[in-house]
Design an enzyme around this catalytic site. Structure first.
Site, PDB file in Angstrom:
ATOM      1  N   LYS A 103      -6.936  55.641  18.316  1.00 47.36           N
ATOM      2  CA  LYS A 103      -5.913  56.101  19.304  1.00 47.36           C
ATOM      3  C   LYS A 103      -5.939  55.701  21.026  1.00 47.36           C
ATOM      4  O   LYS A 103      -7.313  55.905  21.450  1.00 47.36           O
ATOM      5  CB  LYS A 103      -6.405  57.597  18.912  1.00 47.36           C
ATOM      6  CG  LYS A 103      -6.829  58.155  17.603  1.00 47.36           C
ATOM      7  CD  LYS A 103      -6.396  60.007  17.360  1.00 47.36           C
ATOM      8  CE  LYS A 103      -6.225  60.394  15.961  1.00 47.36           C
ATOM      9  NZ  LYS A 103      -5.337  60.660  15.684  1.00 47.36           N
ATOM     10  N   ARG A 124      -4.725  61.331   4.277  1.00 48.25           N
ATOM     11  CA  ARG A 124      -4.112  61.315   3.219  1.00 48.25           C
ATOM     12  C   ARG A 124      -5.266  60.417   2.045  1.00 48.25           C
ATOM     13  O   ARG A 124      -5.065  60.791   1.368  1.00 48.25           O
ATOM     14  CB  ARG A 124      -3.137  60.302   3.546  1.00 48.25           C
ATOM     15  CG  ARG A 124      -2.888  59.063   4.566  1.00 48.25           C
ATOM     16  CD  ARG A 124      -1.675  58.699   4.540  1.00 48.25           C
ATOM     17  NE  ARG A 124      -0.951  59.234   5.838  1.00 48.25           N
ATOM     18  CZ  ARG A 124      -0.290  59.424   6.589  1.00 48.25           C
ATOM     19  NH1 ARG A 124       0.908  58.227   5.775  1.00 48.25           N
ATOM     20  NH2 ARG A 124      -0.136  59.477   7.546  1.00 48.25           N
TER      21      ARG A 124
END
Length: 490
Positions: free
Chosen positions: A270, A344
């Protein structure tokens, strides 16, 4: 935590450092005339001169009374369409103001209230005085203020009211736990710490607990979960807490929470700016633990399983790479397109694991996608399911909890976006419909039972002060989970 009690005295007679009066928009003196007389007409003059109009979140302090309460705080509820929601919000703001004043205790008055409204006020008061001072040095003694430790609600002292108060305190306790876990820095709130917290809950309320570490997950062939954890030296944990308050043969509600104690993005790292907020990537897991804490106190006649998938997502020489293919517990192969789409991958194996509990319904919650923040902002959580009645049930629970949600599509047409050239499925469909494709991915691992997904990326924490609560964790989805379970046993 704040201790809240019931007091049946009249507002004009109560002796307190701070009396809070909650009023709707365009208030009148009706209902507080006795207090106005004790205050020598100060309230009626204030309302006549429109110094206080009762707008939502409007506050006004009045001091200098010869008898009765030493301070008054008027709090506006605005146009009231939902009294419970309006009172909960006003109570939160009142407690924040009382905390700033350093009064140590306060009394709440809002006229005649129902037991349900008493519950909402209690939840609001506890939320409003919540703080996380654990890691700060205490201020100099000359600057210290009393923390808000006690609050009384002026209402009838009945059995129903006392029960509502106890439930409100339980919900407040659960939300406070969820917020504390979320606020803790990632070097303290580790997967091991979440196991410790879950173990304490299990002991307090006689719940069953199962904990899987790296070795146990390898035996379970949870390659999707373990792919995220292979870049960190911390042992990943899958935690399952079982509350058995219903009939022995009744199928449980299973609540699943993403517990990424810190998310750097992995190899797909990130941007540095704002990365510190990624300690909040475990808010779904914190919400599950907060819910189990509250249910242990409320003791509903239901069976509930809380599952938390906890690890960190770090870049290292052993971290998963874009282009890798891993195999989940249910046998499906997954191509890793983006290592920052890691939540996920953890949830995939948690949802597969949930099947062994023969669930009545499974609901997962995760700070899953920035795309959901773009779609819904910071006001509503995204709700996904193929079952319209389940969506309606979740939305109703969220409304009762003051945690609004909004349904987003889960249509088969979106599945093409996560087709892989080399595996059964890929973990990212790119920027278009990012929240939807993430939910479509999870759906692949939630086969054989009723399932819904809550994307709480925009609602679990705030990077700014929200007036009623400070910058940081909001407690979402704890309230929604609790109300969903309560709704099933009403």
């Amino acid at each position: 935590m704040l201790a809240v009690t019931i007091n049946s005295a009249s507002p004009a007679e109560v002796g307190t450092s701070l009396l809070v009066i909650a009023l709707p928009e365009n208030p009148t003196i009706a209902g507080i005339a006795g207090l106005d007389a004790a205050a020598q007409g100060a309230l009626s003059k204030t309302l006549e001169m429109k110094d206080f109009r009762g707008g939502r979140d409007e506050t006004l302090h009045l001091t200098g009374f010869a008898k009765g309460p030493r301070r008054l705080l008027l709090v506006g509820m605005g146009t009231v369409s939902d009294r419970r929601a309006s009172m909960r919000r006003a109570a939160t703001l009142a407690a924040r103001n009382a905390q700033r004043l350093g009064v140590g205790e306060m009394v709440w008055y809002s006229g005649q209230i129902t037991p349900e409204e008493t519950e909402a006020i209690t939840i609001g008061l506890i939320a409003g005085c919540w703080e996380y001072p654990d890691l700060k040095s205490p201020p100099p003694e000359s600057e210290r203020k009393k923390s808000l430790e006690k609050a009384s609600i002026l209402t009838n002292n009945t059995d129903d009211t006392r029960r509502a108060l106890a439930v409100g305190q339980a919900i407040g306790s659960g939300q406070s736990l969820a917020r504390r876990l979320a606020m803790m820095p990632g070097n303290l709130c580790t997967p091991d710490y979440l196991v410790q917290t879950a173990t304490e809950i299990a002991k307090r309320y006689d719940m069953d607990i199962t904990v899987l570490g790296r070795r146990e997950m390898e035996a379970e062939k949870m390659g999707s979960f373990l792919a995220v954890a292979q870049g960190t030296s911390q042992d990943p944990k899958l935690i399952a807490l079982e509350y058995k308050g219903g009939k022995p043969n009744a199928k449980p509600v299973v609540l699943v929470g993403k517990g990424l104690c810190f998310d750097s993005g992995g190899i797909s790292i990130k941007p540095a700016q704002g990365m510190e907020f990624m300690k909040f990537d475990m808010c779904g897991g914190a919400g599950v633990l907060g819910t189990m804490e509250a249910l242990g106190q409320i003791k509903p006649e239901a069976n509930v399983v809380g599952i938390v998938g906890a690890t960190t997502n770090m870049p290292s020489g052993t971290a998963m790479n874009p282009g890798d293919v891993v195999k989940a517990q249910n046998g499906k192969s997954i191509e890793i397109i983006n290592t920052d789409a890691e939540g996920r991958l953890v949830l995939a194996d948690c949802l597969s694991y949930a099947r062994r509990f023969d669930p009545d319904v499974v609901i997962d919650a995760a700070t899953l996608t920035g795309a959901c923040v773009i779609a819904l902002g910071h006001t509503a959580s995204g709700v996904f399911s193929s079952d319209d009645s389940l969506i309606a049930e979740i939305l109703a629970a969220g409304k009762r909890a003051g945690e609004p949600g909004w349904p987003l599509p889960l249509w088969d047409e979106y599945k093409d976006l996560i087709k892989s050239d080399v595996a059964d499925i890929k973990n990212s469909g790119g920027r278009p419909a990012g929240a939807v494709t993430a939910a479509m991915f999870l759906k692949e691992f939630a086969e054989g039972y009723a399932w819904a997904h809550l994307d709480i990326a925009g609602t679990a924490y705030s990077e700014t002060d929200l007036v009623t609560i400070p910058k940081g964790p909001t407690g979402v989805p704890t309230g929604t989970f609790i109300e969903f379970v309560r709704g099933r046993v009403r």
